[in-house]
Design an enzyme around this catalytic site. Structure first.
Site, short mmCIF file in Angstrom:
data_model
loop_
_atom_site.label_atom_id
_atom_site.label_comp_id
_atom_site.label_asym_id
_atom_site.label_seq_id
_atom_site.Cartn_x
_atom_site.Cartn_y
_atom_site.Cartn_z
CB SER A 101 4.83 -1.82 11.96
OG SER A 101 4.61 -0.57 12.37
CE LYS B 19 0.06 3.35 4.68
NZ LYS B 19 0.03 3.33 5.93
CD GLU C 73 -2.73 5.52 6.81
OE1 GLU C 73 -2.74 5.92 5.32
OE2 GLU C 73 -1.98 4.97 7.41
CD GLU D 182 -3.53 -2.48 7.22
OE1 GLU D 182 -2.31 -2.64 6.70
OE2 GLU D 182 -4.30 -1.68 6.85
N GLY E 5 2.33 2.11 10.78
CA GLY E 5 3.19 3.36 10.84
C GLY E 5 4.14 3.64 11.92
CG ASN F 154 -1.60 1.33 1.53
OD1 ASN F 154 -1.71 2.23 0.49
ND2 ASN F 154 -2.36 1.51 2.50
CG HIS G 274 -5.93 1.89 4.98
ND1 HIS G 274 -5.52 3.00 5.84
CD2 HIS G 274 -4.90 0.95 4.79
CE1 HIS G 274 -4.39 2.88 6.37
NE2 HIS G 274 -3.91 1.70 5.73
P1 PGA Z 1 2.80 0.21 7.56
O1 PGA Z 1 1.07 0.50 6.96
O2 PGA Z 1 3.29 -0.92 7.08
O3 PGA Z 1 3.29 1.53 7.09
O4 PGA Z 1 2.58 0.12 9.05
C1 PGA Z 1 0.13 -0.42 6.67
C2 PGA Z 1 -1.05 -0.21 6.12
O5 PGA Z 1 -1.47 1.08 6.33
O6 PGA Z 1 -1.47 -0.74 5.23
#
Ligand code: PGA
Length: 256
Positions: A220, A11, A104, A174, A180, A9, A102
Site C-alpha cells: 500500500s 501484477k 501472491e 512486504e 493491496g 509491480n 512475491h
Molecule cells: P500494493 O502491492 O502496493 O498494491 O499493496 C505491493 C506488492 O504486492 O508488491
C-alpha cells in the site's frame, strides 16, 4: 551510498497496448529528479512493448532510464515445462530484474522457500537481478513472530548464494497484511523490520555487504505516504503494486 530503487509491480494488469501507452505518458512528464533506479514489472505479454516504447523514449531523452523487471521465472533453462518462462528468455527481451517469492506466488501458487531459492539461483546464473520478497501474515505478526518468520524466509531464500552474488539482489519487505489492503505498516514498523533484515545479511555475509544491499518496503505504498517511508534509514526504496499502474501516480512516486 545506497541508490534508492522504486519498482512498480503491475501484477496482472495492463495489456501490451495499455503498457506502451503508460510508457508514452510517463516520458512526457518524466524527470528523474531524485536520481534513483526505476523499474516497471509488466506481465510477460507486455514486456516486449514496454521495452520497445522505453527504448524509443530513451533515444529522444537520454535521462529516461526505466528498467524492466519480470514478475516470475521458472528455474530451468528450457524444456518440457508447459506454461513456464526462463530467465534466458527474459534476458533476451531486455529484462534486468525479476520479482521472486512475491506473497501472491507463495500463497496463491503455493511456492515454497525451496522453489524460491532455486529461482533466485537461476536468475543470478542467467544474468537477472532478483527482487526477493519476504514478509509475514497478520496472524504471525499478532503472535509476535514477524521478525523470526521474515528472517527465516531470508535465510532460505539466500541459501547457498555466494557473497559475490549479493550485490545483484534486492530484498523487498512486504508484510502480507499491507498488500493491496490500504493498510501500510507504520514507517517505524517497516524500518524496524528492514533494519533486522540488514543485520541478518551482515550475519550471513559481512558488514560491507549489509551496508550496500538495497531493501525496499512494499504494501500500500502510494504518492501520499512514500516520502515518510523513504525517510527511514534502512528503507532504500519501494515495491509498489496498485499505485504503480497509472502513469501520473507512478510519476508522483518516483518524484517523492
Ligand atoms: P500494493 O502491492 O502496493 O498494491 O499493496 C505491493 C506488492 O504486492 O508488491
Amino acid at each position: 551510498m545506497r541508490r534508492p530503487f522504486i519498482a512498480g509491480n503491475w501484477k496482472m494488469n495492463l495489456d501490451h497496448n495499455e503498457a506502451s501507452s503508460f510508457i508514452d505518458e510517463l516520458s512526457l512528464k518524466f524527470k528523474n529528479k531524485n536520481d534513483i533506479e526505476i523499474a516497471v514489472c509488466p506481465s510477460f505479454t507486455s514486456i516486449r512493448s514496454v521495452a520497445v516504447a522505453a527504448e524509443k523514449e530513451k533515444e529522444k531523452n537520454n535521462h529516461f532510464n526505466i528498467k524492466i523487471g519480470a514478475q516470475n521465472i521458472y528455474f530451468e533453462k528450457s524444456g518440457a515445462f508447459t506454461g513456464e518462462i526462463s530467465a534466458d528468455m527474459l534476458r533476451a527481451l531486455g529484462v534486468e530484474y525479476v520479482i521472486i517469492g512475491h506473497s501472491e506466488r507463495r500463497v496463491i501458487f503455493k511456492e515454497d522457500d525451496e522453489l524460491i531459492n532455486k529461482k533466485i539461483k537461476s536468475a543470478l546464473a542467467n544474468g537477472l537481478k532478483p527482487i526477493l520478497c519476504v514478509g509475514e501474515t497478520l496472524e504471525i505478526r499478532e503472535k509476535g513472530k514477524a521478525v523470526e518468520f521474515t528472517l527465516n524466509q531470508i535465510n532460505s531464500g539466500l541459501d547457498l548464494i555466494d557473497i559475490s552474488e549479493i550485490k545483484n539482489i534486492t530484498i523487498a519487505y512486504e508484510p502480507i497484511w499491507a498488500i493491496g489492503t490500504g493498510k501500510t505498516a507504520t514507517p517505524e514498523d517497516a524500518q524496524q523490520m528492514c533494519s533486522s533484515i540488514r543485520m541478518k545479511i551482515e550475519k550471513l555475509y559481512k558488514k560491507e555487504i549489509a551496508e550496500n544491499i538495497i531493501i525496499q518496503y512494499g504494501g500500500s505504498v502510494k504518492p501520499s505516504n512514500i516520502s515518510e517511508i523513504m525517510e527511514m534509514p534502512d528503507i532504500d526504496g519501494a515495491l509498489v503494486g496498485g499505485a504503480s499502474i497509472k502513469s501520473d501516480d507512478f510519476l508522483a512516486l518516483i518524484n517523492y
